[in-house]
Enzyme design. Structure first.
Site, short mmCIF file in Angstrom:
data_model
loop_
_atom_site.label_atom_id
_atom_site.label_comp_id
_atom_site.label_asym_id
_atom_site.label_seq_id
_atom_site.Cartn_x
_atom_site.Cartn_y
_atom_site.Cartn_z
N PHE A 376 1.04 -1.11 0.09
CA PHE A 376 -0.09 0.12 0.07
C PHE A 376 0.76 1.28 0.05
O PHE A 376 0.42 2.24 0.65
CB PHE A 376 -1.17 -0.09 1.17
CG PHE A 376 -1.49 -1.48 1.40
CD1 PHE A 376 -2.36 -2.17 0.43
CD2 PHE A 376 -1.64 -1.89 2.79
CE1 PHE A 376 -2.97 -3.33 0.53
CE2 PHE A 376 -2.23 -3.22 2.72
CZ PHE A 376 -2.74 -3.75 1.94
N CYS A 377 1.98 1.33 -0.59
CA CYS A 377 2.95 2.36 -0.67
C CYS A 377 3.15 2.88 0.78
O CYS A 377 3.20 4.31 0.91
CB CYS A 377 2.10 3.49 -1.62
SG CYS A 377 1.93 3.34 -3.23
#
Ligand code: PLP
Length: 447
Positions: A376-377
């Site tokens: 998720f970055c």
């Protein structure tokens, strides 16, 4: 249905109409179902109201700040009024500026180019990469993940305490709500700590603004950044709102028309430029009027719908998902601040003996449910949350470090989260019905 369920159901408002609510998708096992979009944290569907407003404006579309014609004047007014609407939505101070950008990432990168000389930046390792990485060219201190809101404040105070408040300027960058756990950060307390030590603070509200009213004044932050596409306005604009001084003193973010007031050829062959001092300084090029207008439309729609009622509704959905997941053996919900932490509708989890990519692929292919898997970055945060935990060998091979994220908001019908819980329980109990394999690191269907 129990009495208490009836009471809760009656008190919860209806979802706001969004685009895509009637879309059906094929199931690999045969037939079709309505698509359950449960990846709002990545990009939320457009509100119907936003779409209708944009469609009504579209015939009147014209250039902004550049044309003498009627439609250019109208479009310029619309664009400038959008600033006012956003400032009201964020409860900005009278002197604050609203700069339209492309996204949260763009907003924070803009601020990074506007830091005064020698500025020190403080950021937790738990941030989304958009908030963690723009400061690489400055003196940045990355703080360890706290395990409670109180520890977050103590960690920041300790880090800032090492510097003399009369020293060089400093900036703290913090998220309002985590894009991994959904947990709310103690923004007001962090802002107080930052200011007590002569630092400023920018709030990454990418995940907070769509789920919760944000008051710049009440939180005491210096800037706030968010993205239209997470706020039901997916037309390519974002916002950086807050103090004008650092932005006014910095060079323009992009050099070009719109940012420049006066340009003249010099005798030596070069070019002299006088840059605007207002927001135009950082909005070079033709502005995205539809993007800005759509954000303003979303701000109005959320406010008029009654944001507090939407928050209550979302809290009801959060409880449903968390209680549902708690009953499925082998599911572990990821959390930094613990069970009771206040949160928005963003929940990440791992499932024992399952590769997260495999699980997410099966939710999509066999149940028509769209979630996200991965890091998720926010790689450092997810690694902290997984704690070196590696999933066992599954059908798609040994699991990489990854989790599954379900996220929802103002447009999510209760049926979608109920279907999600049933699907998770069934997958864990009976396994996937189809065969999957890994391709370029992702789990895909074998056809
Ligand atoms: N900050 C947070 C907390 C996010 O969740 C995201 C996107 O997921 C961003 C920043 C970056 O937003 P954008 O991709 O719209 O620039």
């Amino acid at each position: 249905m129990s009495v208490s369920t009836v009471a809760v159901a009656q008190s919860v408002c209806a979802p706001l109409p969004v685009l895509g609510r009637d879309v059906t998708v094929p199931l690999v096992t045969g037939g079709e179902v309505s698509y359950a979009a449960l990846d709002y944290a990545a990009s939320a569907p457009a509100l119907q109201r936003v779409w209708d407003d944009v469609a009504a404006y579209a015939p009147y579309y014209g250039s902004v700040h550049r044309g003498a014609g009627y439609l250019s004047q109208l479009s310029t007014d619309l664009f400038e009024n959008a600033r006012t609407t956003v400032a009201e939505f964020l409860d900005c101070r009278p002197d604050d500026q609203v700069v339209f950008t492309r996204s949260t990432t763009d907003s924070l990168n803009l601020l990074a180019t506007a830091l005064p000389a020698g500025c020190q930046v403080f950021v937790f390792e738990t941030e989304h990469h958009a908030a963690l990485l723009p400061w690489q060219d400055t003196h940045v201190t990355v703080l360890d993940a706290p395990r409670s809101p109180e520890q977050a404040v103590r960690t920041l105070e300790r880090a800032l305490g090492d510097r003399d408040p009369h020293d060089s300027p400093a900036l703290v960058c913090v998220t309002g709500a985590s894009n991994v756990t959904g947990e709310l950060w103690p923004v007001r307390e962090l802002a107080r700590a930052a200011h007590a030590h002569g630092a400023r603070i920018v709030l990454d509200a990418a995940q907070l603004a769509p789920h919760h009213p944000v008051s710049v004044r009440d939180l005491g932050v210096d800037w706030v950044a968010f993205s239209g596409h997470k706020l039901y306005a997916p037309f390519g604009s974002g916002v950086l709102a807050g103090r004008a001084d650092w932005l006014r003193e910095a060079g323009p973010y992009l050099a070009g028309g719109g940012a420049s007031r006066k340009v003249a050829r010099r005798a030596d062959g070069g070019v002299d430029v006088e840059w605007h001092e207002s927001v135009a300084r950082h909005e070079a090029g033709s502005p995205n009027v539809i993007g800005a207008y759509s954000i303003a439309s979303a701000c109005k729609a959320l406010t008029e719908a009654g944001f507090e009622a939407l928050v209550d509704r979302e809290q009801h959905l959060i409880r449903r998902v968390r209680e549902g997941l708690a009953e499925v053996p082998g599911v572990r919900v990821l959390s930094l601040f613990g069970e009771d932490a206040p949160r928005v509708g963003v929940i990440s989890f791992v499932v024992e003996d399952w590769n997260s990519s495999h699980f997410a692929a099966a939710l999509s292919a066999e149940y028509g449910i769209g979630v996200r898997d991965g890091l998720f970055c926010a790689h450092p945060l997810v690694r902290v949350l997984l704690g070196g935990d590696r999933r066992a060998q599954g059908e798609c091979g040994a699991s990489a470090e990854a989790a599954i994220r379900v996220s929802f908001g103002a447009g999510t019908p209760e049926e979608h989260v109920d279907r999600f819980i049933r699907a998770v329980a069934e997958l864990v109990r009976s396994g996937a019905k189809w065969t999957y394999r890994t391709e370029s690191g992702r789990c895909v269907l074998v056809r």
